[in-house]
Write a protein that holds these residues in place. Structure first.
Motif, mmCIF file in Angstrom:
data_model
loop_
_atom_site.group_PDB
_atom_site.id
_atom_site.type_symbol
_atom_site.label_atom_id
_atom_site.label_comp_id
_atom_site.label_asym_id
_atom_site.label_seq_id
_atom_site.Cartn_x
_atom_site.Cartn_y
_atom_site.Cartn_z
ATOM 1 N N GLU A 8 1.037 -1.266 0.048
ATOM 2 C CA GLU A 8 -0.011 0.113 0.020
ATOM 3 C C GLU A 8 0.965 1.092 0.008
ATOM 4 O O GLU A 8 1.898 1.466 0.561
ATOM 5 C CB GLU A 8 -0.999 -0.085 1.367
ATOM 6 C CG GLU A 8 -1.895 -1.123 1.353
ATOM 7 C CD GLU A 8 -2.718 -1.222 2.468
ATOM 8 O OE1 GLU A 8 -3.712 -1.571 2.648
ATOM 9 O OE2 GLU A 8 -2.255 -0.815 3.733
ATOM 10 N N TRP A 9 0.332 2.318 -0.687
ATOM 11 C CA TRP A 9 1.028 3.699 -0.740
ATOM 12 C C TRP A 9 0.060 4.706 0.013
ATOM 13 O O TRP A 9 -1.009 4.667 -0.423
ATOM 14 C CB TRP A 9 1.323 4.125 -2.141
ATOM 15 C CG TRP A 9 2.463 3.397 -2.606
ATOM 16 C CD1 TRP A 9 2.662 2.434 -3.578
ATOM 17 C CD2 TRP A 9 3.968 3.870 -2.555
ATOM 18 N NE1 TRP A 9 4.015 2.157 -3.824
ATOM 19 C CE2 TRP A 9 4.843 3.085 -3.255
ATOM 20 C CE3 TRP A 9 4.551 5.004 -1.794
ATOM 21 C CZ2 TRP A 9 6.169 3.178 -3.299
ATOM 22 C CZ3 TRP A 9 5.959 4.943 -1.901
ATOM 23 C CH2 TRP A 9 6.656 4.248 -2.393
ATOM 24 N N PHE A 10 0.738 5.473 0.898
ATOM 25 C CA PHE A 10 0.008 6.450 1.589
ATOM 26 C C PHE A 10 0.763 7.934 1.220
ATOM 27 O O PHE A 10 1.785 7.727 1.085
ATOM 28 C CB PHE A 10 -0.059 6.262 2.995
ATOM 29 C CG PHE A 10 -0.737 5.011 3.513
ATOM 30 C CD1 PHE A 10 -2.044 5.104 3.804
ATOM 31 C CD2 PHE A 10 -0.071 3.775 3.423
ATOM 32 C CE1 PHE A 10 -2.550 3.998 4.240
ATOM 33 C CE2 PHE A 10 -0.710 2.441 3.798
ATOM 34 C CZ PHE A 10 -2.190 2.725 4.213
ATOM 35 N N LEU A 11 0.077 8.786 1.292
ATOM 36 C CA LEU A 11 0.222 10.396 1.174
ATOM 37 C C LEU A 11 0.269 10.899 2.589
ATOM 38 O O LEU A 11 -0.837 10.779 3.292
ATOM 39 C CB LEU A 11 -0.384 11.101 0.083
ATOM 40 C CG LEU A 11 -0.320 12.686 0.111
ATOM 41 C CD1 LEU A 11 1.158 13.109 -0.231
ATOM 42 C CD2 LEU A 11 -1.294 13.294 -0.596
ATOM 43 N N VAL A 12 1.525 11.568 3.010
ATOM 44 C CA VAL A 12 1.220 12.433 4.526
ATOM 45 C C VAL A 12 0.958 13.615 4.127
ATOM 46 O O VAL A 12 2.047 14.274 3.462
ATOM 47 C CB VAL A 12 2.609 11.916 5.199
ATOM 48 C CG1 VAL A 12 2.600 12.547 6.667
ATOM 49 C CG2 VAL A 12 2.761 10.441 5.342
#
Length: 623
Positions: free
Chosen positions: A59-63
């Motif tokens: 999974e890829w998350f944006l902070v």
């Protein structure tokens, strides 16, 4: 290398640990910690698994700025491929994407993509691992603009004055601005200072880009009147590089007091300061103050100033300057900010050169007699500076000075005499005056030499052209003692001469008398007699005549002989005798060849009875 028994022991220990109910393997992921990219380019954030679990979820998350995470995309293996799902692109266009290995693809990067991105891998019993990658987006700012102060800045101000404002728009990260004077960077502080300082202001635009403005303040000096200023924006690029954008250069309008004044005579003056009478002369005045102030021009007369003109251009034109305008002129600069010891007035002397028309002591046409002496011609030349006088004739210099002496005058002395006055220190200032000298007198005669055509003496009948030349005034008349002369005309010898020619045949009588030519005018005459000496007879021509007579007689005899022969051919008996070849000189033989009988001899000799036979025997003697 470990021994075989050691390796077997390690393998056995691993199996024991794997089979232990409380022990599990862990999963590890890695991402590039920092990724730099230029705006508009594409980047891929790779998420690499150190282990290879059979099943996992990536999974890829944006902070965001508050630290909250937002799921962007996920993927999990399905056979040999990775099945990817995009959950939320947060309004981004184009949307995020995953490549075949699970890397996050960001197309057409913008400054809003400058965030932290977290890759999370969940591998069930092997646990969960994550890594964070920071993205930095670099944007080149727009061309640097500068807005200089358009007012007039005074060097008398003892504090720093606003010079210009420099602007660098829409860059990322924030650019840096530096100032330059004549190509050299100005080291000015950010704090307030009387000699110079600068201020700056940074604005984050709605697009997320940064704009920077910088204002320069300097204390100015007179030396800055020709200085060229500009600013430059330095901005960062990926991989630690740096860009540089220069603004256009500009100059300032300064106010500074006058310290020196220059005053001079413009063209067409000479190096000595002389101008020609009648020319338009400019007087030029220039102070070194700024802005341009009033210039007052005046002339000194009896130690009093006579005001001539006031203007802002610093020039005074004297149209058609006259000799009376020679004198002392002044220029004054009206600058109330100048120092008390500044010389604001300059003086000069104007010298007007002139040359009056020349005057000769003789008329334009001067008549003198041949061999005259002691005559003097004066040329009066008045001017300033004092002119030099030169006498010429046919461009040949005869004398220097105002006086020309004419001695031992000859006909060759006739011609045009020119007096030329000039001023060497003033080019093109010169005058000339001429007179024509006419020499009167008895003509001079010049005959040409004659020589025999061949040998040392003339022959009877030789042709010869006689030429006589004469000069004098009035123009002489040329005459000959024999008729047939040509009209007089100017000869090749030169100006003032006339010539005439006569063609004659030489004879003994002409040799005794001679041929004369005469030149005459109202003052007298001159003559010359051409003599030929002894004349030999034409003997060669007499022999030719005798030969011609002999040839004529011979031709006549040939004609008679031919006629005689033709008459003989008309007699048959003559022809027969000629055919038998009997010689004509021996008559008895001819008679015998006519007949064999003796009694015929008498008939052939022309006896009395011979005439009655045949009618032709009587001409036997002719045959």
């Amino acid at each position: 290398m470990e021994p075989p028994d050691a390796r077997a022991g390690l393998l056995w220990l691993a199996l024991l640990l794997a089979g232990h109910s409380g022990t599990q393997a862990e999963v590890h992921v890695s991402v590039p910690p920092l990724v730099d990219v230029s705006q508009g380019h594409q980047i891929t954030l790779n998420c690499i698994l150190r282990e290879h679990p059979e099943h996992y979820v990536l999974e890829w998350f944006l902070v965001d700025a508050s630290g909250s995470r937002h799921l962007l995309a996920s993927g999990e293996p399905q056979g040999s491929e990775l099945r990817s799902t995009i959950h939320n692109s947060r309004g981004r266009n184009p949307a995020y994407a995953l490549d075949s290995r699970g890397g996050l693809v960001i197309n057409d990067t913008q400054v809003g993509d400058e965030r932290d991105y977290v890759c999370v891998v969940k591998a069930g019993p092997m646990g969960t691992s994550e890594a964070t990658s920071r993205v930095r987006v670099f944007t080149t700012p727009e061309p640097t603009e500068v807005f200089p102060n358009k007012g007039t800045l005074s060097v008398l101000d003892e504090s720093a004055q606003e010079i210009a404002t420099c602007s660098s728009q829409n860059g990322n990260p924030v650019p840096n601005i530096t100032w330059y004077r004549n190509g050299q960077q100005l080291k000015v502080p950010m704090e307030l200072n009387t000699n110079g300082y600068m201020t700056s202001r940074t604005v984050r635009e709605a697009s997320g880009l940064y704009s920077l403005t910088s204002t320069l303040y300097l204390r100015l000096h007179k030396e800055d009147r020709d200085a060229r200023f500009h600013c430059a924006a330095q901005y960062k690029l990926p991989s630690g590089q740096e860009g540089h954008l220069d603004s256009p250069a500009f100059q300032l309008t300064l106010h500074y007091p006058t310290e020196h004044v220059e005053f001079w005579v413009g063209s067409p003056s000479t190096t000595e300061g002389w101008v020609r009478e009648g020319d338009a002369v400019q007087l030029l005045c220039q102070g070194d103050g700024s802005p341009s102030l009033e210039y007052s021009f005046f002339r000194l007369k009896n130690n009093q100033e006579e005001l001539l003109k006031v203007n802002l251009k610093g020039n005074l034109t004297l149209e058609g300057v006259h000799r009376d305008q020679s004198g002392t002129y002044g220029c004054r600069v009206e600058d109330y900010d100048a120092a008390e010891d500044a010389q604001l007035v300059k003086m000069l002397k104007l010298h007007v050169a002139y040359l009056d028309p020349l005057e000769l002591s003789v008329p334009e046409e001067l008549f003198v007699f041949l061999n005259s002496s002691g005559m003097v011609v004066d040329c009066s030349a008045r001017g300033l500076p004092a002119p030099t006088v030169r006498w010429t004739k046919d461009s040949v210099t005869l004398a220097y000075g105002p006086t020309l002496a004419l001695d031992a005058v000859t006909f060759d002395s006739a011609g045009t005499y020119t007096c030329e006055a000039s001023t060497p220190t003033v080019p093109l200032l010169s005058r000339t005056q001429s007179f024509q000298l006419v020499v009167q007198g008895t003509p001079e005669l010049k005959p040409n030499e004659i020589k025999p055509i061949s040998g040392n003496s003339w022959m009877e009948g030789d042709e010869v052209t006689l030429v006589c030349s004469a000069q004098g005034y009035p123009e002489p008349k040329l005459t000959w003692s024999q008729p047939g002369d040509t009209p007089a005309e100017p000869p090749f010898e030169g100006k003032g001469w006339m010539s005439s020619s006569l063609m004659v045949k030489v004879t003994s009588a002409l040799s005794r008398e001679g041929v004369s030519c005469e030149a005459s005018n109202v003052h007298g005459k001159r003559s010359h007699v051409f003599h030929f000496g002894s004349v030999a007879p034409q003997t060669a021509q007499a022999g030719v005549a005798v030969m011609a007579v002999a040839v004529s007689v011979g031709l006549l005899l040939l004609v008679v002989a031919a006629f005689y022969c033709m008459r003989r051919k008309g007699r048959p008996s003559c022809c027969r005798r000629k055919e038998k070849g009997a010689p004509p000189a021996r008559e008895p033989e001819l008679s015998h060849s006519g007949s064999d009988r003796p009694e015929q001899t008498g008939l052939l000799m022309g006896g009395p009875s011979g005439g009655g036979r045949g009618g032709g025997g009587g001409f036997g003697d002719e045959c």
